[in-house]
Design a protein around this motif. Structure first.
Motif, mmCIF file in Angstrom:
data_model
loop_
_atom_site.group_PDB
_atom_site.id
_atom_site.type_symbol
_atom_site.label_atom_id
_atom_site.label_comp_id
_atom_site.label_asym_id
_atom_site.label_seq_id
_atom_site.Cartn_x
_atom_site.Cartn_y
_atom_site.Cartn_z
ATOM 1 N N LEU A 133 43.189 49.058 28.360
ATOM 2 C CA LEU A 133 43.387 48.278 29.349
ATOM 3 C C LEU A 133 44.869 49.001 30.285
ATOM 4 O O LEU A 133 45.033 48.868 31.230
ATOM 5 N N THR A 134 45.526 48.541 29.081
ATOM 6 C CA THR A 134 47.207 48.846 29.746
ATOM 7 C C THR A 134 47.495 50.330 29.737
ATOM 8 O O THR A 134 48.667 50.554 30.431
ATOM 9 N N GLY A 135 46.978 51.169 28.997
ATOM 10 C CA GLY A 135 47.434 52.486 28.948
ATOM 11 C C GLY A 135 48.324 52.906 28.088
ATOM 12 O O GLY A 135 49.191 53.990 28.308
ATOM 13 N N GLY A 136 48.838 51.926 27.283
ATOM 14 C CA GLY A 136 49.859 52.057 26.169
ATOM 15 C C GLY A 136 50.637 51.020 25.735
ATOM 16 O O GLY A 136 51.127 50.845 24.496
ATOM 17 N N TYR A 137 50.894 49.949 26.631
ATOM 18 C CA TYR A 137 51.745 48.932 26.533
ATOM 19 C C TYR A 137 50.993 48.070 25.474
ATOM 20 O O TYR A 137 50.022 47.652 25.331
ATOM 21 N N ARG A 138 51.635 47.538 24.488
ATOM 22 C CA ARG A 138 51.309 46.863 23.182
ATOM 23 C C ARG A 138 51.765 45.705 22.987
ATOM 24 O O ARG A 138 51.213 44.595 22.067
ATOM 25 N N LYS A 139 52.578 45.085 23.848
ATOM 26 C CA LYS A 139 53.471 43.935 23.463
ATOM 27 C C LYS A 139 52.188 42.704 23.627
ATOM 28 O O LYS A 139 51.348 43.051 24.511
ATOM 29 N N THR A 140 52.539 41.540 23.301
ATOM 30 C CA THR A 140 51.528 40.399 23.538
ATOM 31 C C THR A 140 52.459 39.187 24.252
ATOM 32 O O THR A 140 53.440 39.084 23.928
ATOM 33 N N PRO A 141 51.848 38.813 25.142
ATOM 34 C CA PRO A 141 50.490 38.964 25.683
ATOM 35 C C PRO A 141 50.212 40.026 27.001
ATOM 36 O O PRO A 141 51.192 40.022 27.326
ATOM 37 N N VAL A 142 48.982 39.923 27.230
ATOM 38 C CA VAL A 142 48.644 40.520 28.362
ATOM 39 C C VAL A 142 47.470 39.755 29.226
ATOM 40 O O VAL A 142 46.846 39.189 28.427
ATOM 41 N N LEU A 143 47.699 39.616 30.439
ATOM 42 C CA LEU A 143 46.894 38.809 31.403
ATOM 43 C C LEU A 143 46.069 39.770 32.162
ATOM 44 O O LEU A 143 46.566 40.881 32.652
ATOM 45 N N GLN A 144 44.612 39.530 32.059
ATOM 46 C CA GLN A 144 43.757 40.279 32.858
ATOM 47 C C GLN A 144 43.137 39.532 33.795
ATOM 48 O O GLN A 144 42.683 38.422 33.540
ATOM 49 N N ILE A 145 42.825 40.152 34.991
ATOM 50 C CA ILE A 145 42.135 39.354 36.040
ATOM 51 C C ILE A 145 41.110 40.488 36.619
ATOM 52 O O ILE A 145 41.780 41.287 37.589
ATOM 53 N N GLY A 146 39.994 40.569 36.183
ATOM 54 C CA GLY A 146 39.111 41.841 36.747
ATOM 55 C C GLY A 146 39.758 43.042 36.270
ATOM 56 O O GLY A 146 39.865 43.279 35.096
ATOM 57 N N ALA A 147 40.113 43.818 37.268
ATOM 58 C CA ALA A 147 40.553 45.223 36.860
ATOM 59 C C ALA A 147 42.139 45.343 37.179
ATOM 60 O O ALA A 147 42.477 46.564 37.161
ATOM 61 N N ASP A 148 42.542 44.053 36.933
ATOM 62 C CA ASP A 148 43.993 44.011 37.097
ATOM 63 C C ASP A 148 44.672 43.755 35.952
ATOM 64 O O ASP A 148 44.437 42.566 35.305
ATOM 65 N N ILE A 149 45.556 44.307 35.474
ATOM 66 C CA ILE A 149 46.245 43.962 34.003
ATOM 67 C C ILE A 149 47.765 43.585 34.259
ATOM 68 O O ILE A 149 48.400 44.751 34.816
ATOM 69 N N TYR A 150 48.134 42.354 34.014
ATOM 70 C CA TYR A 150 49.471 41.933 34.014
ATOM 71 C C TYR A 150 50.288 42.069 32.595
ATOM 72 O O TYR A 150 50.080 41.291 31.831
ATOM 73 N N CYS A 151 51.439 42.998 32.604
ATOM 74 C CA CYS A 151 52.100 43.023 31.368
ATOM 75 C C CYS A 151 53.436 42.270 31.499
ATOM 76 O O CYS A 151 54.041 42.116 32.635
ATOM 77 N N ASP A 152 53.772 41.284 30.644
ATOM 78 C CA ASP A 152 55.042 40.884 30.487
ATOM 79 C C ASP A 152 54.968 39.459 31.019
ATOM 80 O O ASP A 152 54.476 39.208 32.000
ATOM 81 N N THR A 153 55.366 38.387 30.241
ATOM 82 C CA THR A 153 55.109 36.904 30.766
ATOM 83 C C THR A 153 55.973 36.648 31.761
ATOM 84 O O THR A 153 55.874 35.590 32.683
ATOM 85 N N ALA A 154 57.265 37.481 31.900
ATOM 86 C CA ALA A 154 57.980 37.378 33.352
ATOM 87 C C ALA A 154 57.128 37.332 34.629
ATOM 88 O O ALA A 154 57.167 36.622 35.528
ATOM 89 N N LEU A 155 56.030 38.349 34.667
ATOM 90 C CA LEU A 155 55.366 38.684 35.695
ATOM 91 C C LEU A 155 54.031 37.941 35.622
ATOM 92 O O LEU A 155 53.505 37.534 36.618
#
Ligand code: GSH
Length: 311
Positions: free
Chosen positions: A46-68
């Motif tokens: 889903l992320t393309g390589g980003y491995r940190k935890t957590p990740v938020l997914q909403i449908g086909a949108d993937i949000y990396c980093d809790t700040a975002l």
């Protein structure tokens, strides 16, 4: 409307931050459990390589980093706010400080030998070795440097005495009166310390901080139900990414929409994500990538703390 899907594992402090953010907003979500160590093939599909935890997914949108993730949840439900009006800068800046400086102290204190012995007490030695090797890899190649346990112990009373004083004198129940992102960014670091009897006194010795911490954890995690990682991939594959933000594309270094880029965190967990740059706003970068299992996804990163380069 697409469901909020959190990819996380129970013992992760940043995942606890995200769970509390969801609880504070009173949101319902789906929980996908991920591995605390690499490989994480279903997540990186889903992320393309980003491995940190957590990740938020909403449908086909993937949000990396809790700040975002916090900013995306604020869009989902404006109130109660993480960035109260008039406190946007102070709340975000304190949160960034807690997420980096206080977290770095907490990691160093939690991973001191006496605490590790309790925390990992029941794990087989090979699992502990694998975990340490994974974290050594996680922290290689980025700007983050290791804080020694001695230095973390040495500086901890300064951090905690300042917080104790602030919370004793604050008129409201939270760091800046009403709750804000600052409370959650600090709370997850202390939650990490509270997990073993070796490090819990580092929080409990400060009564106003301990009482505030209990109030923040009291927001809970909201209502959630489990989902498998295969189901989450299916959601991504069968969803259309959301429309791009209605904000001017700004790239001070001249990058343009449509260019192939690589985006990576600068501090640690610097695994690069390649894709087509779709959007660069003041807070957010978005790339489009296509995955065999996840289909077309839009991967979102904060601008701050991430580097972007043309490929
Ligand atoms: N800046 C990131 C930090 C996330 C982070 O450091 N998460 C830790 C777990 S608490 C992590 O990714 N550890 C390695 C892993 O889970 O693979 C955020 O706010 O989400």
């Amino acid at each position: 409307m697409s469901e909020l899907i959190l990819h996380h594992y129970p013992t992760s402090p940043f995942a606890e931050k995200a769970r509390l953010l969801l609880g504070f907003k009173g949101l319902s979500w789906r929980s996908v459990k991920i591995s605390p160590v690499m490989p994480k093939p279903d997540l990186t599909a889903l992320t393309g390589g980003y491995r940190k935890t957590p990740v938020l997914q909403i449908g086909a949108d993937i949000y990396c980093d809790t700040a975002l993730i916090a900013r995306r949840l604020e869009q989902e439900k404006a109130l109660p706010a993480f960035f109260p009006e008039g406190q946007e800068m102070i709340a975000a800046s304190f949160a960034a400080w807690a997420d980096s400086v206080v977290f770095q102290h907490a990691v160093s204190l939690v991973f001191q030998p006496e605490s590790i012995a309790v925390r990992f007490g029941t794990l087989p030695p090979e699992a502990i070795k694998a975990f340490i090797a994974d974290r050594t890899e996680l922290f290689s190649g980025g700007s983050s440097t290791k804080l020694s346990t001695e230095q973390a112990k040495h500086q901890w009373p300064t951090i905690m005495s300042r917080l104790e004083l602030q919370l004793q004198r604050e008129q409201g129940d939270f760091l800046f009166g009403e709750p804000s992102i600052a409370d959650f960014a600090l709370a997850h670091c202390l939650w990490f310390l509270k997990a073993t009897p070796v490090t819990a006194p580092l929080v409990d010795a400060y009564p106003a901080v301990a009482a505030w911490h209990a109030r923040v954890l009291g927001f809970g995690h909201g209502a959630f139900s489990e989902m498998t990682s295969e189901e989450a991939l299916e959601v991504a594959r069968t969803s259309q990414p959301a429309a791009l933000p209605d904000e001017q594309f700004v790239d001070p270094n001249g990058l343009k929409a449509g260019q192939q880029v690589v985006i990576a965190a600068t501090d640690y967990g610097v695994d690069p994500v390649a894709g087509e740059l779709l959007f660069a706003g003041s807070e957010e970068l978005i790339v489009r990538r296509e995955d065999e299992r996840g289909g077309v996804v839009h991967v979102h990163f904060p601008r701050f703390g991430f580097r972007i380069e043309a490929q």
